[in-house]
Write an enzyme that holds these catalytic residues in place. Structure first.
Site, PDB file in Angstrom:
ATOM      1  N   ASP A  19      -4.868   2.342   9.077  1.00 37.00           N
ATOM      2  CA  ASP A  19      -6.143   3.010   9.086  1.00 37.00           C
ATOM      3  C   ASP A  19      -7.206   2.327   9.790  1.00 37.00           C
ATOM      4  OD1 ASP A  19      -4.628   5.117   8.052  1.00 37.00           O
ATOM      5  OD2 ASP A  19      -4.733   4.118   6.208  1.00 37.00           O
ATOM      6  N   ASP A  73      -3.851  -9.299  21.299  1.00 39.36           N
ATOM      7  CA  ASP A  73      -4.667  -8.094  21.036  1.00 39.36           C
ATOM      8  C   ASP A  73      -4.401  -7.248  22.144  1.00 39.36           C
ATOM      9  OD1 ASP A  73      -6.890  -6.541  20.681  1.00 39.36           O
ATOM     10  OD2 ASP A  73      -8.275  -7.755  21.620  1.00 39.36           O
ATOM     11  N   GLN A  76      -4.125 -10.203   7.279  1.00 40.96           N
ATOM     12  CA  GLN A  76      -4.211  -9.100   6.158  1.00 40.96           C
ATOM     13  C   GLN A  76      -3.149  -9.731   5.079  1.00 40.96           C
ATOM     14  OE1 GLN A  76      -2.866  -5.833   8.451  1.00 40.96           O
ATOM     15  NE2 GLN A  76      -1.260  -7.158   9.559  1.00 40.96           N
ATOM     16  N   ASP A 127       6.424  -3.410  12.656  1.00 38.96           N
ATOM     17  CA  ASP A 127       7.773  -3.151  11.903  1.00 38.96           C
ATOM     18  C   ASP A 127       8.795  -2.820  12.655  1.00 38.96           C
ATOM     19  OD1 ASP A 127       7.639  -0.197  12.167  1.00 38.96           O
ATOM     20  OD2 ASP A 127       5.595  -0.522  11.188  1.00 38.96           O
ATOM     21  N   GLN A 186       7.703   7.938  12.689  1.00 39.54           N
ATOM     22  CA  GLN A 186       7.921   6.992  14.058  1.00 39.54           C
ATOM     23  C   GLN A 186       8.504   8.026  15.095  1.00 39.54           C
ATOM     24  OE1 GLN A 186       7.417   3.621  12.939  1.00 39.54           O
ATOM     25  NE2 GLN A 186       8.580   3.170  10.934  1.00 39.54           N
ATOM     26  N   ASP A 234       0.390   2.562  17.393  1.00 40.33           N
ATOM     27  CA  ASP A 234       0.892   2.784  15.922  1.00 40.33           C
ATOM     28  C   ASP A 234       0.082   1.612  15.077  1.00 40.33           C
ATOM     29  OD1 ASP A 234       2.177   3.097  13.516  1.00 40.33           O
ATOM     30  OD2 ASP A 234       3.969   1.848  14.287  1.00 40.33           O
TER      31      ASP A 234
HETATM   32  N1  SPD Z   1      -2.318   5.719   6.176  1.00 43.93           N
HETATM   33  C1  SPD Z   1      -1.264   4.866   6.752  1.00 43.93           C
HETATM   34  C2  SPD Z   1      -0.997   4.997   8.033  1.00 43.93           C
HETATM   35  C3  SPD Z   1      -0.082   4.134   8.807  1.00 43.93           C
HETATM   36  C4  SPD Z   1       0.004   4.386  10.272  1.00 43.93           C
HETATM   37  N2  SPD Z   1       0.984   3.215  10.823  1.00 43.93           N
HETATM   38  C5  SPD Z   1       2.396   2.949  10.171  1.00 43.93           C
HETATM   39  C6  SPD Z   1       3.265   1.983  10.816  1.00 43.93           C
HETATM   40  C7  SPD Z   1       4.445   2.537  11.053  1.00 43.93           C
HETATM   41  N3  SPD Z   1       5.194   2.064  12.125  1.00 43.93           N
END
Ligand code: SPD
Length: 332
Positions: free
Chosen positions: A208, A187, A81, A136, A112, A205
């Site tokens: 989209d 994965d 990405q 992250d 979070q 987590d």
């Molecule tokens: N629309 C953005 C959604 C992002 C969800 N993941 C965020 C990662 C944070 N650890």
């Protein structure tokens, strides 16, 4: 041009028509017919224009979010990405994947804390916790606050996200410093297949459902999470936004309801996500079937002093949906 909503309806009707023709099980138990796979954009030159970052995307058509950029710290394509980190004028450091904001220093704690503490405080004794995605490290940071958790395993596909976060986003990546954390760059679905009935809590987590991330919002992935949960286990997944995505949330909730003992939806506010909110799909396997609407354990006072969004009151309140959303998701 068909927009997403119209395409969903076309797919749903086509599914019903085909099942009538073949006498097959109605497809309401599988949400894949409602998922429209948008490819990620090929070009990211629109992201940074005249000193502003612009977030546009097919999942929030006709609206955009912009932030004034102080300095671009990193912008490269990983194997998977487009990865961008910038320092902003008003929101601190910002992580963007494929053009979509994942976290800003100003408000990341809301998401979070909630995606981690809702399931952890709903489980009587969570010892083994799995995180899918979350490269992250912010969700790890929150899980690591729970002293009785013994193992924290993360499966993140994109190693660059881990490394970039460790370099530029230490306020989240400090989650990796906890000795209970094991990192797998792989994965998550494959990992769960190989680790059946192993975890008390699984947190997905994810970004989209655009391009490859679509599979994380489909029934087979939820079956895989169910398989990897111990009896009494809880999943908590990124569940998009009630203002924008009830057409995606409802079929997913319907599809997984037969799999899990309880399926619920909670949300938090977060200014830097589309429409200022994001939700969580929370489901339990076996156990007493009471669901997760109330914490079953008290957070100790020390922890509550450092948390900035989660409280036992917010835990309960986050499940109270506005009427339109409750109706659209649960038909109640
Ligand atoms: N629309 C953005 C959604 C992002 C969800 N993941 C965020 C990662 C944070 N650890």
């Amino acid at each position: 041009m068909l927009n997403r909503r119209r395409l969903s309806i076309v797919f749903a009707l086509l599914g019903q028509f085909l099942s009538r023709q073949t006498g097959a099980e109605p497809r309401s138990r599988d949400n894949s017919h409602t998922m429209v796979e948008f490819p990620p954009p090929k070009d990211y030159s629109h992201l940074l224009v005249d000193g502003w970052f612009h977030e546009r995307g097919p999942l929030w058509p006709g609206q955009a979010f912009t932030l004034q950029v102080k300095e671009v710290l990193y912008h490269r394509k990983s194997k998977f990405q487009d990865v961008l980190v910038f320092d902003s004028e008003t929101h601190g450091k910002v992580l963007v994947l494929d053009g979509v904001i994942q976290c800003t220093e100003r408000d990341e704690y809301s998401y979070q804390e909630m995606i981690a503490h809702i399931p952890l405080f709903s489980h009587p004794n969570p010892e083994r916790v799995l995180v899918i995605g979350g490269g992250d490290g912010g969700v790890l940071r929150e899980i690591a606050r729970h002293p009785y958790v013994k193992d924290i395993v993360i499966c993140e596909l994109d190693e660059d996200v881990i490394n970039v976060s460790k370099k530029y986003l230490p306020f989240m990546a400090k989650g990796y410093d906890d000795p209970r954390v094991t990192v797998n760059v792989m994965d998550g679905a494959k990992f769960m297949e190989e680790n059946q009935s192993s975890f008390d809590v699984i947190i997905t987590d994810s970004s989209d459902p655009v391009g490859p991330a679509c599979v994380l919002f489909e029934t087979p992935f939820y079956k895989a999470m169910h398989g990897a949960l111990r009896d009494g286990g809880i999943i908590c997944t990124q569940g998009e936004c009630v203002w924008l995505h009830v057409d995606l949330i409802r079929p997913l909730v319907d599809a997984i309801t037969p799999l899990f003992r309880t399926v619920e939806y909670a949300y938090c506010t977060i200014p830097s996500y589309p429409s200022g909110q994001i939700g969580f799909i929370i489901a339990t396997k076996g156990g007493e079937g009471k669901g997760c609407k109330a914490p079953v354990r008290e957070a100790d006072g020390g922890m509550l002093k450092v948390l900035r969004y989660y409280t036992p009151e917010i835990h309960r309140a986050s499940f109270v949906l506005p009427a339109f959303a409750r109706r659209a998701i649960f038909g109640e």
